[in-house]
Scaffold this motif. Structure first.
Motif, mmCIF file in Angstrom:
data_model
loop_
_atom_site.group_PDB
_atom_site.id
_atom_site.type_symbol
_atom_site.label_atom_id
_atom_site.label_comp_id
_atom_site.label_asym_id
_atom_site.label_seq_id
_atom_site.Cartn_x
_atom_site.Cartn_y
_atom_site.Cartn_z
ATOM 1 N N ASP A 186 1.057 -0.983 0.233
ATOM 2 C CA ASP A 186 0.000 -0.231 -0.468
ATOM 3 C C ASP A 186 0.449 1.217 -0.043
ATOM 4 O O ASP A 186 2.266 0.993 0.435
ATOM 5 C CB ASP A 186 -0.999 0.069 1.542
ATOM 6 N N ARG A 187 0.309 2.229 -0.809
ATOM 7 C CA ARG A 187 1.515 3.591 -0.713
ATOM 8 C C ARG A 187 1.469 4.091 0.366
ATOM 9 O O ARG A 187 0.238 4.048 1.055
ATOM 10 C CB ARG A 187 1.179 3.846 -1.956
ATOM 11 N N TYR A 206 6.559 2.358 0.095
ATOM 12 C CA TYR A 206 5.244 1.859 0.539
ATOM 13 C C TYR A 206 5.248 1.082 1.547
ATOM 14 O O TYR A 206 6.649 1.051 2.151
ATOM 15 C CB TYR A 206 4.949 1.117 -1.069
ATOM 16 N N HIS A 209 2.571 -5.228 3.168
ATOM 17 C CA HIS A 209 1.009 -6.292 3.871
ATOM 18 C C HIS A 209 1.123 -7.720 3.979
ATOM 19 O O HIS A 209 0.188 -8.004 3.919
ATOM 20 C CB HIS A 209 -0.023 -5.731 3.482
ATOM 21 N N ALA A 311 -2.971 -0.942 -4.983
ATOM 22 C CA ALA A 311 -2.378 -0.579 -3.546
ATOM 23 C C ALA A 311 -3.184 -1.671 -2.851
ATOM 24 O O ALA A 311 -5.171 -1.462 -3.451
ATOM 25 C CB ALA A 311 -2.348 1.089 -3.007
ATOM 26 N N HIS A 312 -2.525 -2.639 -2.095
ATOM 27 C CA HIS A 312 -3.643 -3.362 -1.220
ATOM 28 C C HIS A 312 -3.166 -3.501 0.080
ATOM 29 O O HIS A 312 -1.922 -3.119 0.731
ATOM 30 C CB HIS A 312 -3.426 -4.761 -1.572
ATOM 31 N N ARG A 313 -3.967 -3.215 1.113
ATOM 32 C CA ARG A 313 -4.236 -3.053 2.392
ATOM 33 C C ARG A 313 -3.803 -4.719 2.926
ATOM 34 O O ARG A 313 -3.356 -4.627 4.338
ATOM 35 C CB ARG A 313 -5.261 -2.181 2.765
#
Length: 361
Positions: A186-187, A206, A209, A311-313
């Motif tokens: 994630d940015r 970034y 995760h 982007a992914h959390r």
């Protein structure tokens, strides 16, 4: 008062033929074609005034090119060299730049720059840059390469390419591989959208995760993909993926799988399972030859169209996003068509090996 007597324009057969050709050819410059028509008209007996009116130019122009032709014949119709600054860079200077670029380095640096080459040769940076562009030299650029040392390289190339170009009847050819260590990142700030005159922007840093691995099997005939995420990348996961393929493909079809030489593909457990499932046939690409596995081309599509700018959390969010993208792909799949024969590939590699051998590097 009467015009002064002028010498007649008399043409040889060869001159008349050349001038006629120049005046008619579409690719001849318009200026040369016009001068040719002036001389031909003069040779036919026309006066300066008559020729000027017929051709549509001034009397002075007719007089100029008539005189130039009488003095120098056909050569006189070409433009004279225009005065200008004399050439300051000689052929020897150019050779010096090329030789230094190809055969030496500037001190402790690994490669030449326009600044260091200009300092070494006494030329300007712009002159060095022009020479490099003219000869296609890019000292600042470097590309990666690796040749396979697999002793069965030729046999494996022929086997895999043969499957691509002439698949067996009543069988499905699947290009199989794993895209390991896919990062859920994630940015540190939101990605800014595209705006007029401004591209999309995202931060260079970034937050990680976690990672996941995507196992994929590309059907060469349809372009559809069988895929599954696994959190680990062991022979157990590979076996589970083989079972998934077995369940997804109709039982009446043989399965030919193109794989790389990763150790998890060759463990005793995998071999035992394959013995119990004889419709599976494994074809291994040569070592260091991932370009020969067509599923890598599909992985490139996934990276360019989904992963690079997303982007992914969490890993779960990444897996769901990739799964949705794969489902959309399979709704309208696009097969990748292999076009080069094994002989063409081997001939290209042989020629490249000969080049690097001749260069003595």
């Amino acid at each position: 008062m009467p015009s002064p007597k002028v010498d007649p324009v008399v043409l040889s057969d060869e001159e008349r033929s050349v001038l006629a050709g120049w005046s008619r050819r579409r690719k001849t410059s318009q200026a040369l074609a016009l001068r040719s028509r002036i001389v031909l008209r003069c040779a036919d007996g026309g006066t300066i005034g008559e020729v000027a009116e017929a051709v549509g130019v001034s009397r002075n122009m007719v007089s100029k090119w008539r005189s130039r032709f009488l003095a120098e014949r056909l050569d006189g119709l070409s433009d004279e060299p225009r005065p200008g600054r004399p050439r300051t860079i000689t052929d020897d200077d150019i050779e010096q730049v090329i030789t230094k670029t190809l055969e030496s380095t500037p001190g402790e640096d690994t490669h030449w720059s326009t600044r260091s080459m200009a300092s070494a040769t006494g030329m300007s940076q712009s002159a060095v840059s022009r020479i490099w562009r003219a000869f296609g030299l890019k000292p600042h650029a470097i590309e990666t390469w690796k040749l396979s040392t697999d002793p069965l390289f030729v046999d494996k190339v022929r086997d895999v390419v043969g499957l691509y170009m002439s698949p067996p009847e009543n069988a499905l050819v699947l290009a199989v591989d794993e895209k390991s260590q896919m990062q859920a990142i994630d940015r540190t700030a939101p990605i800014l959208p595209v705006m007029p005159t401004t591209p999309a922007r995202m931060t260079h840093d970034y937050v990680r995760h976690g990672t996941t691995s995507l196992f994929a099997a590309l059907d060469l005939s349809s372009g559809s993909v069988i895929a599954q995420h696994y959190r680990r990348h062991r022979h157990q996961e590979f076996l589970r993926f083989l079972k998934l393929i077995d369940a997804a493909v109709p039982k009446d079809l043989d399965l030919h799988l193109v794989l790389d030489n990763y150790a998890t593909h060759k463990t005793p457990k995998v071999k035992e399972w394959l013995i119990r499932h004889p419709r599976f046939h494994l074809h291994f690409t040569p070592t260091s030859s991932s370009w020969l596995n067509l599923v890598e081309r599909w992985f490139a599509e996934l990276t360019n169209r989904k992963l690079r700018r997303s982007a992914h959390r969490s890993v779960t969010e990444l897996e769901a996003d990739v799964r949705a993208w794969i489902n959309t792909w399979n709704e309208d799949p696009k097969p990748f068509v292999w076009t080069k024969t094994a002989d063409q590939i081997l001939d290209t590699l042989a020629a490249y090996c000969q080049r690097i051998t001749d260069s003595r590097h």
